[in-house]
Write a protein that holds these residues in place. Structure first.
Motif, PDB file in Angstrom:
ATOM      1  N   ALA A  40       0.847  -1.202   0.000  1.00  0.00           N
ATOM      2  CA  ALA A  40       0.000   0.000   0.000  1.00  0.00           C
ATOM      3  C   ALA A  40       0.876   1.243   0.000  1.00  0.00           C
ATOM      4  N   MET A  42       0.778   3.666   1.954  1.00  0.00           N
ATOM      5  CA  MET A  42       1.149   4.166   3.285  1.00  0.00           C
ATOM      6  C   MET A  42       2.394   3.503   3.863  1.00  0.00           C
ATOM      7  N   ARG A  68       0.542  -7.474  -4.289  1.00  0.00           N
ATOM      8  CA  ARG A  68      -0.291  -8.161  -3.288  1.00  0.00           C
ATOM      9  C   ARG A  68      -0.334  -9.642  -3.630  1.00  0.00           C
ATOM     10  N   MET A  91      -0.958   2.150  -6.768  1.00  0.00           N
ATOM     11  CA  MET A  91      -1.942   2.725  -5.861  1.00  0.00           C
ATOM     12  C   MET A  91      -1.722   4.233  -5.787  1.00  0.00           C
ATOM     13  N   TRP A 160      -9.351  -1.128   7.913  1.00  0.00           N
ATOM     14  CA  TRP A 160      -8.155  -1.479   7.126  1.00  0.00           C
ATOM     15  C   TRP A 160      -6.904  -1.524   7.998  1.00  0.00           C
ATOM     16  N   ASN A 198     -10.334   3.669  -1.540  1.00  0.00           N
ATOM     17  CA  ASN A 198     -10.522   3.382  -0.118  1.00  0.00           C
ATOM     18  C   ASN A 198      -9.911   4.519   0.700  1.00  0.00           C
ATOM     19  N   VAL A 200      -8.881   5.591   4.330  1.00  0.00           N
ATOM     20  CA  VAL A 200      -8.671   5.006   5.664  1.00  0.00           C
ATOM     21  C   VAL A 200      -8.485   6.127   6.674  1.00  0.00           C
ATOM     22  N   ASP A 221      -5.041   8.042   5.139  1.00  0.00           N
ATOM     23  CA  ASP A 221      -4.298   7.216   4.176  1.00  0.00           C
ATOM     24  C   ASP A 221      -5.321   6.758   3.158  1.00  0.00           C
ATOM     25  N   THR A 222      -5.117   7.059   1.885  1.00  0.00           N
ATOM     26  CA  THR A 222      -6.093   6.568   0.904  1.00  0.00           C
ATOM     27  C   THR A 222      -5.399   5.749  -0.184  1.00  0.00           C
ATOM     28  N   GLY A 223      -6.182   4.906  -0.848  1.00  0.00           N
ATOM     29  CA  GLY A 223      -5.642   4.106  -1.942  1.00  0.00           C
ATOM     30  C   GLY A 223      -6.652   3.953  -3.054  1.00  0.00           C
TER      31      GLY A 223
HETATM   32  N1  GLY Z   1      -4.073   1.808   2.447  1.00  0.00           N
HETATM   33  C1  GLY Z   1      -5.341   1.807   1.869  1.00  0.00           C
HETATM   34  C2  GLY Z   1      -5.662   0.636   1.044  1.00  0.00           C
HETATM   35  O1  GLY Z   1      -4.781  -0.138   0.744  1.00  0.00           O
HETATM   36  O2  GLY Z   1      -6.764   0.419   0.667  1.00  0.00           O
END
Ligand code: GLY
Length: 305
Positions: A40, A42, A68, A91, A160, A198, A200, A221-223
């Motif tokens: 991610a 973050m 992932r 991301m 998350w 997403n 967070v 924190d967004t993705g």
């Molecule tokens: N860190 C946010 C996500 O992976 O969705």
């Protein structure tokens, strides 16, 4: 909009709103034994969230290379069989290190998705953590989303964490409804309710003993999956039909002498073109196939391809 423009639009939007553009970190996390691969945006800021390091800037934005295929976030077995899963993806993220929180994060996301990317609110649904009445209220007040389009879900979907330990918090997802052609209107149907972003609300540090301690300051924190956003904006049915994959799929067709099929017969094309991206980026960042840990995961990806 091609993928390059999607990336540029995202990063420029957050730069305009005071975020420092930071380069992607390696897909091999440095100095973090809790992760096999960067999973991610973050990750590179983990110590900023926990307070172990003083942030160099209060806000940041990145396009982060992620893999992932192991650990808590593992999409390996889905790749090829869905229109949306990848082991390697980019991301797009915006981060606040104790600066803004839920209200601004939601306002930024809504403006970018509906105004800059031009996705009609009539196609969008929102999920929130079921106990997070505050987020629900902000979506209604700040973004004007109707209550019937805001769905509360449990920890599995809307809480998350980066791994078994580390920063975590309740989250809120933006989903695009792709319509009846993608099956029943059921929130568990991820092919129909297609997650694009997403958000967070980082609030806790998950400990190995299962307890959670509050972070020094609530953070964001967004993705957003670049490939998924490109898919929606290009009006195609699958991430594999975006400009990011077209050449790879075509090359697989040339080498195998087999035409690509968007249905079941196209699984091998999709698997090969995804896995070759993961392997290429992992090798470029210095990983090697081996018998254990990260190297073993790469060997599995290679064998599966
Ligand atoms: N860190 C946010 C996500 O992976 O969705």
């Amino acid at each position: 909009m091609n993928a390059r423009e999607v990336r540029k639009t995202f990063l420029s939007f957050f730069e305009e709103h005071g975020h420092t553009r930071v380069p992607s970190s390696s897909v091999l996390p440095h100095g973090d034994k809790t992760l096999l691969f960067t999973n991610a945006g973050m990750n590179q800021f983990k110590d900023y969230f926990t307070g172990r390091e003083k942030p160099r800037f209060p806000r940041a934005t990145t396009a982060q290379k992620c893999i992932r295929a192991g650990g808590k976030h593992n999409d390996l077995d889905n790749v090829g069989y869905t229109t949306r899963h990848l082991t390697f993806f980019e991301m797009l993220g915006n981060f606040s290190f104790g600066d803004y929180f839920k209200e601004d994060a939601i306002a930024f996301a809504w403006e970018l998705v509906t105004k800059r990317f031009g996705i009609s609110p009539s196609r969008l649904w929102i999920t929130v953590f079921r106990d997070d009445g505050e987020a629900r209220e902000i979506w209604r007040k700040v973004a004007g989303v109707g209550a019937e389009r805001i769905v509360g879900l449990g920890e599995k979907d809307n809480f998350w964490s980066m791994g078994d330990t580390g920063p975590c918090g309740p989250c809120s997802e933006i989903l695009v409804d792709r319509g009846d052609a993608y099956g029943p209107a059921d929130m568990d149907n991820g092919e129909r309710f297609f997650e694009i972003w997403n958000l967070v609300f980082m609030q806790f540090d998950q400990k190995a003993d299962g307890s959670r301690s509050p972070l020094p300051r609530p953070s964001i924190d967004t993705g957003m999956g670049l490939e998924r956003m490109a898919m929606v904006l290009q009006g195609v049915d699958s991430v594999f039909e975006t400009d990011l994959f077209r050449k790879l799929i075509h090359r697989v067709e040339q080498i195998t002498g087999t035409r690509y099929d968007s249905g079941a017969a196209g699984v091998p094309h999709r698997v090969i073109s995804d896995h070759i991206r993961s392997l290429t980026f992992a090798f470029a960042d210095g990983a090697e196939p081996s018998n254990e840990g990260r190297g073993y995961v790469l060997r599995r990806i290679l064998r599966r391809a």
